[in-house]
Motif scaffolding. Sequence first.
Motif, PDB file in Angstrom:
ATOM      1  N   LEU A 153       0.739  -1.260   0.075  1.00  0.00           N
ATOM      2  CA  LEU A 153      -0.004   0.114  -0.044  1.00  0.00           C
ATOM      3  C   LEU A 153       0.963   1.196  -0.005  1.00  0.00           C
ATOM      4  O   LEU A 153       0.653   2.115  -0.735  1.00  0.00           O
ATOM      5  N   SER A 156       2.792   1.893  -3.336  1.00  0.00           N
ATOM      6  CA  SER A 156       2.250   2.421  -4.357  1.00  0.00           C
ATOM      7  C   SER A 156       2.033   4.019  -4.168  1.00  0.00           C
ATOM      8  O   SER A 156       1.683   4.629  -5.123  1.00  0.00           O
ATOM      9  N   PHE A 157       1.597   4.273  -2.719  1.00  0.00           N
ATOM     10  CA  PHE A 157       1.171   5.567  -2.400  1.00  0.00           C
ATOM     11  C   PHE A 157       2.427   6.456  -2.520  1.00  0.00           C
ATOM     12  O   PHE A 157       2.193   7.655  -3.024  1.00  0.00           O
ATOM     13  N   ALA A 161       4.430   7.763  -9.177  1.00  0.00           N
ATOM     14  CA  ALA A 161       3.123   8.107  -9.938  1.00  0.00           C
ATOM     15  C   ALA A 161       1.986   8.359  -8.800  1.00  0.00           C
ATOM     16  O   ALA A 161       0.781   8.345  -8.843  1.00  0.00           O
ATOM     17  N   GLY A 162       2.626   7.993  -7.530  1.00  0.00           N
ATOM     18  CA  GLY A 162       1.711   7.847  -6.383  1.00  0.00           C
ATOM     19  C   GLY A 162       1.006   9.316  -6.016  1.00  0.00           C
ATOM     20  O   GLY A 162       1.533  10.380  -6.605  1.00  0.00           O
ATOM     21  N   ILE A 163       0.144   9.369  -4.942  1.00  0.00           N
ATOM     22  CA  ILE A 163      -0.313  10.577  -4.493  1.00  0.00           C
ATOM     23  C   ILE A 163       0.616  11.727  -3.936  1.00  0.00           C
ATOM     24  O   ILE A 163       0.553  12.562  -4.251  1.00  0.00           O
ATOM     25  N   GLU A 166       2.237  13.444  -6.611  1.00  0.00           N
ATOM     26  CA  GLU A 166       1.269  14.210  -7.301  1.00  0.00           C
ATOM     27  C   GLU A 166       0.942  15.536  -6.495  1.00  0.00           C
ATOM     28  O   GLU A 166       0.771  16.785  -7.117  1.00  0.00           O
TER      29      GLU A 166
ATOM     30  N   LEU B  26      -6.017   6.923   3.577  1.00  0.00           N
ATOM     31  CA  LEU B  26      -5.548   7.358   2.322  1.00  0.00           C
ATOM     32  C   LEU B  26      -4.927   6.302   1.612  1.00  0.00           C
ATOM     33  O   LEU B  26      -5.192   5.912   0.087  1.00  0.00           O
ATOM     34  N   HIS B  30      -6.255   4.652  -2.008  1.00  0.00           N
ATOM     35  CA  HIS B  30      -5.580   4.897  -3.114  1.00  0.00           C
ATOM     36  C   HIS B  30      -5.279   3.514  -3.880  1.00  0.00           C
ATOM     37  O   HIS B  30      -5.511   3.635  -5.041  1.00  0.00           O
ATOM     38  N   VAL B  31      -4.965   2.766  -3.118  1.00  0.00           N
ATOM     39  CA  VAL B  31      -4.667   1.071  -3.840  1.00  0.00           C
ATOM     40  C   VAL B  31      -5.904   0.571  -4.275  1.00  0.00           C
ATOM     41  O   VAL B  31      -6.182   0.134  -5.357  1.00  0.00           O
ATOM     42  N   LEU B  34      -6.814   2.218  -7.406  1.00  0.00           N
ATOM     43  CA  LEU B  34      -5.967   1.923  -8.319  1.00  0.00           C
ATOM     44  C   LEU B  34      -6.417   0.391  -9.153  1.00  0.00           C
ATOM     45  O   LEU B  34      -6.250   0.376 -10.298  1.00  0.00           O
ATOM     46  N   ASN B  46      -3.235  12.120 -12.807  1.00  0.00           N
ATOM     47  CA  ASN B  46      -4.434  12.890 -11.920  1.00  0.00           C
ATOM     48  C   ASN B  46      -4.287  12.069 -10.596  1.00  0.00           C
ATOM     49  O   ASN B  46      -3.840  10.979 -10.450  1.00  0.00           O
ATOM     50  N   LEU B  47      -4.745  12.608  -9.799  1.00  0.00           N
ATOM     51  CA  LEU B  47      -4.752  12.134  -8.557  1.00  0.00           C
ATOM     52  C   LEU B  47      -5.708  10.942  -8.432  1.00  0.00           C
ATOM     53  O   LEU B  47      -6.836  10.773  -8.535  1.00  0.00           O
ATOM     54  N   LEU B  48      -5.021   9.702  -8.118  1.00  0.00           N
ATOM     55  CA  LEU B  48      -5.733   8.514  -8.020  1.00  0.00           C
ATOM     56  C   LEU B  48      -6.473   8.223  -7.076  1.00  0.00           C
ATOM     57  O   LEU B  48      -6.308   7.248  -6.251  1.00  0.00           O
ATOM     58  N   LEU B  49      -7.380   9.121  -6.574  1.00  0.00           N
ATOM     59  CA  LEU B  49      -8.069   8.833  -5.312  1.00  0.00           C
ATOM     60  C   LEU B  49      -9.648   8.261  -5.867  1.00  0.00           C
ATOM     61  O   LEU B  49     -10.095   7.629  -4.976  1.00  0.00           O
TER      62      LEU B  49
END
Lengths: 325, 291
Positions: A153, A156-157, A161-163, A166, B26, B30-31, B34, B46-49
């Motif tokens: 988790l 990836s975060f 390319a994670g948040i 960003e 969060l 996110h995952v 995804l 773009n924010l992958l939320l």
Amino acid sequence: MAVEHTSLMKTSGKSTGKLTGKSTGLSNKWRQIKKYRNLYWMLLPTLIYFFIFHYIPFAGISIAFKDFQPFIGIADSPWVGFKHFNMIYHSEDFYQLLVNTLLISGYRLIFGFPVPIIFALLLNEVRKQSVKKTVQTITYFPHFLSWIVYGGLILSFISPAGIINEILKGFGIPAIDFVTGPDYFRSILVITGILKDFGWGAIIYLAALSSIDPQLYEAATVDGSGRWKKMIHVTLPALLPTVFLMLIIQIGYILDAGFEQIFVMSNPTVYGVSDIFDTYVYRIGIEQANFSEATAIGLFKGVVGFILIVSANRIIKRSGEPTLW
Amino acid sequence: MVEQKNRFADFIIYSILAFACVATILPILHVFNLSLTSASEVHKSNLLLWPKEITFQAYKYLFSTNALVKSFYITAFITIVGTLLNLILTIAGAYALSKPELPGYKGFMVYIVIPMMFNAGMIPSYLLIKNMGLLNSLWALILTGAVSAFNLILMRNFIMGLPGSLEEAAKIDGCSEWTVLFRILIPISKPAIATIGLFYGVYHWNEFFLGVLYLSDSSKWPLQVLLRTIVFDNNMSNVAALNTLSTAGQAVEPANIQAASIIFAALPVLVVYPFLQRYFVKGMVLGAVKG
């Protein structure tokens, strides 16, 4: 780990070890054992388990003093005394391991240890039970995930390319690769370690907080103390023994440094800053089959760890707290 | 004035707690998103939320490979058989150890506590398993964790805290310890057994290092071990390996697959989480029953 230990402490050491009197003969003792034979049968599988999986490996430690060759076997491999220990002592790897282990554990103590305490104090200030329950339910959850899942988790975060990246991009900061390369790795370890367990770690403190006598707060209110003063003069002193206890326990396990997390999250580009005793033992022992050297390092860690844990227990005992044994 | 100060303090406290919750949720969110994002969207900045459009592509792919499903069954087997064995040994052993008058009691306690303080280490344990011929056997994972000294002592403390009168009455009626164990002790210890069973169950479900250590044959890998190669293998060769196993044959983004398999492994924990939380918190104070 540390939290789990304290829950045992309350009761152990209560053994009223009343054995049969000295004057009774052998036959009497035998009668005693016969009387308890069912209990012995119940205990037997556990005793056998510990013998096979925990005591037989003690014999395997001998290969730290041998040149172990798998095809000859442990018993017939030649003795070499302290050769492997000398080699380790003179290798640079060893100092790097020691430094990494102490640094990672040290950071965890300095930055991680206060977090559950502060979190418990904050939760304690929440009057609405529903809010308290919700926050607890959410923050306890990561504790139950394996480091594989949680590490995945996180990775990836924080990936390019994670948040996180960003968000950085939003501030005009170019993407940072947090997990490749040594620059950020220890910080990542410490922060994600805190994130996974701060909620769960607060339980032990919440238990201590709930046992504070409400009359103390009432008295403080009568004396005109505000919220802040009550926390400083009533809550914190009541919490201090638990804080001390947890600190000593954590110091006792300092050489472990969070093995599973590091094993999962590290990669060859960060070994220089992430390698601790156990990850190193795995790599040179299992992957490279240097069994003797790996066992020697493992033994060093085991002995120092043993001394730390026993000392921690001594200190706790001397302070009048109940101990594990 | 005081009222205002209080409200300001509350605001700060609630803000920090809210932040803590967001920080916890969060990464999971996110995952999760995804895993539901289409492959073409993953690399769009773009924010992958929240996914633009939901697709189950990654999950379809995962189930088409069989590897993940198979490892799920392996983990389920280890968890169920392992936990049963754990409970049998732990309950029986804890009952015996709840009798300080048992001749040899002190010795047994020392015998069980010593490995908690000092263990032989990874390599001697590995060599033992190797010599026993248990490498690449699931029993290596089940047997090495057959009893936890911690849980054993926890259970023992719980039994010691029970009122002894029931047991005495049964003994006077001529019941053996076995009858006491099955007819009295187990029925009245159900909450404690549930707690310890969950401790063991979660341990087996999440355990991965023993699998890495003892199972080199990838067809025997439990879920967590397989997940490790899917998520953490840097050159992704293992996802490529998964690819060849796939019958679907469509191109899928590695990041999607990784996310979907993480969620797949976390889902069972999420489902039993309400029980876990209740019993685990109880378990934390279980040992303190007889304080």
